[in-house]
Design a protein around this motif. Structure first.
Motif, mmCIF file in Angstrom:
data_model
loop_
_atom_site.group_PDB
_atom_site.id
_atom_site.type_symbol
_atom_site.label_atom_id
_atom_site.label_comp_id
_atom_site.label_asym_id
_atom_site.label_seq_id
_atom_site.Cartn_x
_atom_site.Cartn_y
_atom_site.Cartn_z
ATOM 1 N N LEU A 1 -7.518 12.020 -45.601
ATOM 2 C CA LEU A 1 -8.414 11.067 -44.941
ATOM 3 C C LEU A 1 -9.880 11.495 -45.092
ATOM 4 O O LEU A 1 -10.747 10.660 -45.393
ATOM 5 C CB LEU A 1 -8.070 10.965 -43.448
ATOM 6 C CG LEU A 1 -6.891 10.075 -43.093
ATOM 7 C CD1 LEU A 1 -6.551 10.201 -41.623
ATOM 8 C CD2 LEU A 1 -7.195 8.617 -43.417
ATOM 9 N N GLU A 2 -10.101 12.799 -44.885
ATOM 10 C CA GLU A 2 -11.464 13.335 -45.020
ATOM 11 C C GLU A 2 -11.992 13.120 -46.432
ATOM 12 O O GLU A 2 -13.143 12.707 -46.629
ATOM 13 C CB GLU A 2 -11.482 14.842 -44.689
ATOM 14 C CG GLU A 2 -11.527 15.145 -43.208
ATOM 15 C CD GLU A 2 -12.820 14.701 -42.532
ATOM 16 O OE1 GLU A 2 -13.883 15.002 -43.077
ATOM 17 O OE2 GLU A 2 -12.753 14.033 -41.487
ATOM 18 N N ALA A 3 -11.097 13.415 -47.400
ATOM 19 C CA ALA A 3 -11.483 13.257 -48.812
ATOM 20 C C ALA A 3 -11.832 11.804 -49.107
ATOM 21 O O ALA A 3 -12.840 11.506 -49.756
ATOM 22 C CB ALA A 3 -10.355 13.729 -49.720
ATOM 23 N N ALA A 4 -10.969 10.903 -48.575
ATOM 24 C CA ALA A 4 -11.220 9.473 -48.789
ATOM 25 C C ALA A 4 -12.539 9.062 -48.151
ATOM 26 O O ALA A 4 -13.318 8.297 -48.733
ATOM 27 C CB ALA A 4 -10.068 8.661 -48.198
ATOM 28 N N LYS A 5 -12.756 9.616 -46.947
ATOM 29 C CA LYS A 5 -13.992 9.302 -46.229
ATOM 30 C C LYS A 5 -15.217 9.795 -47.020
ATOM 31 O O LYS A 5 -16.196 9.064 -47.192
ATOM 32 C CB LYS A 5 -13.939 10.000 -44.865
ATOM 33 C CG LYS A 5 -14.868 9.416 -43.824
ATOM 34 C CD LYS A 5 -14.605 10.106 -42.511
ATOM 35 C CE LYS A 5 -15.809 10.005 -41.603
ATOM 36 N NZ LYS A 5 -15.635 10.805 -40.391
ATOM 37 N N LYS B 1 -19.581 7.130 -52.507
ATOM 38 C CA LYS B 1 -19.676 5.863 -53.239
ATOM 39 C C LYS B 1 -20.798 5.000 -52.666
ATOM 40 O O LYS B 1 -21.596 4.417 -53.393
ATOM 41 C CB LYS B 1 -18.340 5.129 -53.118
ATOM 42 C CG LYS B 1 -18.018 4.264 -54.302
ATOM 43 C CD LYS B 1 -16.627 3.740 -54.182
ATOM 44 C CE LYS B 1 -16.338 2.739 -55.259
ATOM 45 N NZ LYS B 1 -14.996 2.182 -55.142
ATOM 46 N N LYS B 2 -20.813 4.986 -51.305
ATOM 47 C CA LYS B 2 -21.818 4.197 -50.602
ATOM 48 C C LYS B 2 -23.220 4.736 -50.917
ATOM 49 O O LYS B 2 -24.138 3.966 -51.227
ATOM 50 C CB LYS B 2 -21.555 4.301 -49.095
ATOM 51 C CG LYS B 2 -22.189 3.214 -48.265
ATOM 52 C CD LYS B 2 -21.765 3.392 -46.833
ATOM 53 C CE LYS B 2 -22.684 2.640 -45.900
ATOM 54 N NZ LYS B 2 -22.375 2.928 -44.500
ATOM 55 N N ALA B 3 -23.322 6.081 -50.853
ATOM 56 C CA ALA B 3 -24.617 6.729 -51.149
ATOM 57 C C ALA B 3 -25.017 6.457 -52.593
ATOM 58 O O ALA B 3 -26.190 6.183 -52.880
ATOM 59 C CB ALA B 3 -24.518 8.220 -50.897
ATOM 60 N N GLY B 4 -24.006 6.523 -53.481
ATOM 61 C CA GLY B 4 -24.272 6.252 -54.900
ATOM 62 C C GLY B 4 -24.759 4.840 -55.114
ATOM 63 O O GLY B 4 -25.704 4.595 -55.854
ATOM 64 N N LYS B 5 -24.113 3.909 -54.405
ATOM 65 C CA LYS B 5 -24.492 2.493 -54.512
ATOM 66 C C LYS B 5 -25.918 2.284 -54.008
ATOM 67 O O LYS B 5 -26.709 1.559 -54.623
ATOM 68 C CB LYS B 5 -23.507 1.667 -53.667
ATOM 69 C CG LYS B 5 -23.577 0.182 -53.914
ATOM 70 C CD LYS B 5 -22.848 -0.187 -55.176
ATOM 71 C CE LYS B 5 -23.008 -1.676 -55.461
ATOM 72 N NZ LYS B 5 -22.599 -2.011 -56.813
ATOM 73 N N LYS B 6 -26.204 2.964 -52.880
ATOM 74 C CA LYS B 6 -27.541 2.856 -52.284
ATOM 75 C C LYS B 6 -28.594 3.411 -53.257
ATOM 76 O O LYS B 6 -29.635 2.798 -53.473
ATOM 77 C CB LYS B 6 -27.562 3.648 -50.973
ATOM 78 C CG LYS B 6 -28.730 3.303 -50.073
ATOM 79 C CD LYS B 6 -28.701 4.151 -48.835
ATOM 80 C CE LYS B 6 -30.031 4.065 -48.099
ATOM 81 N NZ LYS B 6 -30.157 5.062 -47.058
#
Lengths: 74, 165
Positions: free
Chosen positions: B74-78, B84-89
């Motif tokens: 779960l942590e890894a997925a998080k 991913k979110k940071a990368g997208k940003k």
């Protein structure tokens, strides 16, 4: 004391013209002047006067240069 | 009983012997054996209990391991999602910055072009005026006769005389 005034023109001034100009210049400078007429065809027309450091330019060449300056600066 | 060949006294003696044997056996054999059996039983029960406990602990450890693995997953997925979110940003920021830069370059290019155009126009205008005045000067030199020169000179002298008054 007499100060010299140099008149430059394309054609020589007549003696009357010289006399009249002398009167006008003496009125301005409030001193006796001895006039000398030099001929310079480059002036195109009109004349210039130099009395010591004082200079008056009524030549066509300068008039044309001023006109040119006026057009360019617009 | 005698007809059957059984002697009552002998029988009684045998019963008595048997009882004595029973008492002796019970005291010196059965009790230790029973005690040993009891001890053995207890040991087995302890062993079973230990085994059960160990099994339980193993199960708990397995369960805990599974929990840790799940939690880690779960942590890894998080972390992945956040990355991913940071990368997208970051990607959006880079694109935005690039667009802004491109707009600035275009704006500057237009401004430079406009300035160059103005400069060229001004230069052209100056050159045109230079040529025109040079032509006028040349024409005047050719066209003005001595009489014209005298007229101009006369006019200029009169103008000067007016100024001097």
């Amino acid at each position: 004391m007499t100060t010299s005034a140099i008149i430059t023109s394309c054609t020589p001034l007549s003696s009357i013209q010289m006399e009249n100009l002398k009167k006008s210049l003496e009125k301005i400078h409030k001193t006796n002047l001895s006039l000398e007429n030099k001929i310079d065809k480059k002036l195109l027309g009109g004349f210039t006067v130099r009395v010591a450091d004082w200079f008056f330019d009524a030549s066509l060449l300068t008039q044309l240069a001023n006109l040119k300056q006026e057009i360019v600066s617009k | 009983m005698e007809k059957l060949g059984v002697q009552p006294i002998q029988l009684l003696a045998q019963i008595f012997n048997f009882l004595i044997l029973m008492v002796i056996l019970k005291k010196y054999l059965y009790k230790p054996i029973l005690k040993a059996l009891e001890d053995r039983k207890k040991k087995i029960e302890d062993g079973l209990r230990f085994s059960e406990k160990a099994k339980q602990e193993l199960e708990e450890a397995e369960k805990k391991k599974e929990e840790i693995v799940n939690h880690a997953k779960l942590e890894a997925a998080k972390i992945m999602a956040e990355a991913k979110k940071a990368g997208k940003k970051k990607e959006l920021e880079i694109v935005e910055a690039a667009e802004k830069q491109a707009a600035e370059v275009i704006k500057k290019g237009k401004k430079d072009l406009e300035e160059n155009k103005k400069q060229m126009e001004k230069q052209l205008e100056k050159e045109t005026v230079d040529i025109a005045t040079a032509l006028v000067e040349k024409l005047l030199r050719q066209a003005l006769s001595e009489a014209d020169q005298n007229k101009i000179l006369e006019k200029k002298l009169k103008d000067f005389a007016r100024i001097a008054k």
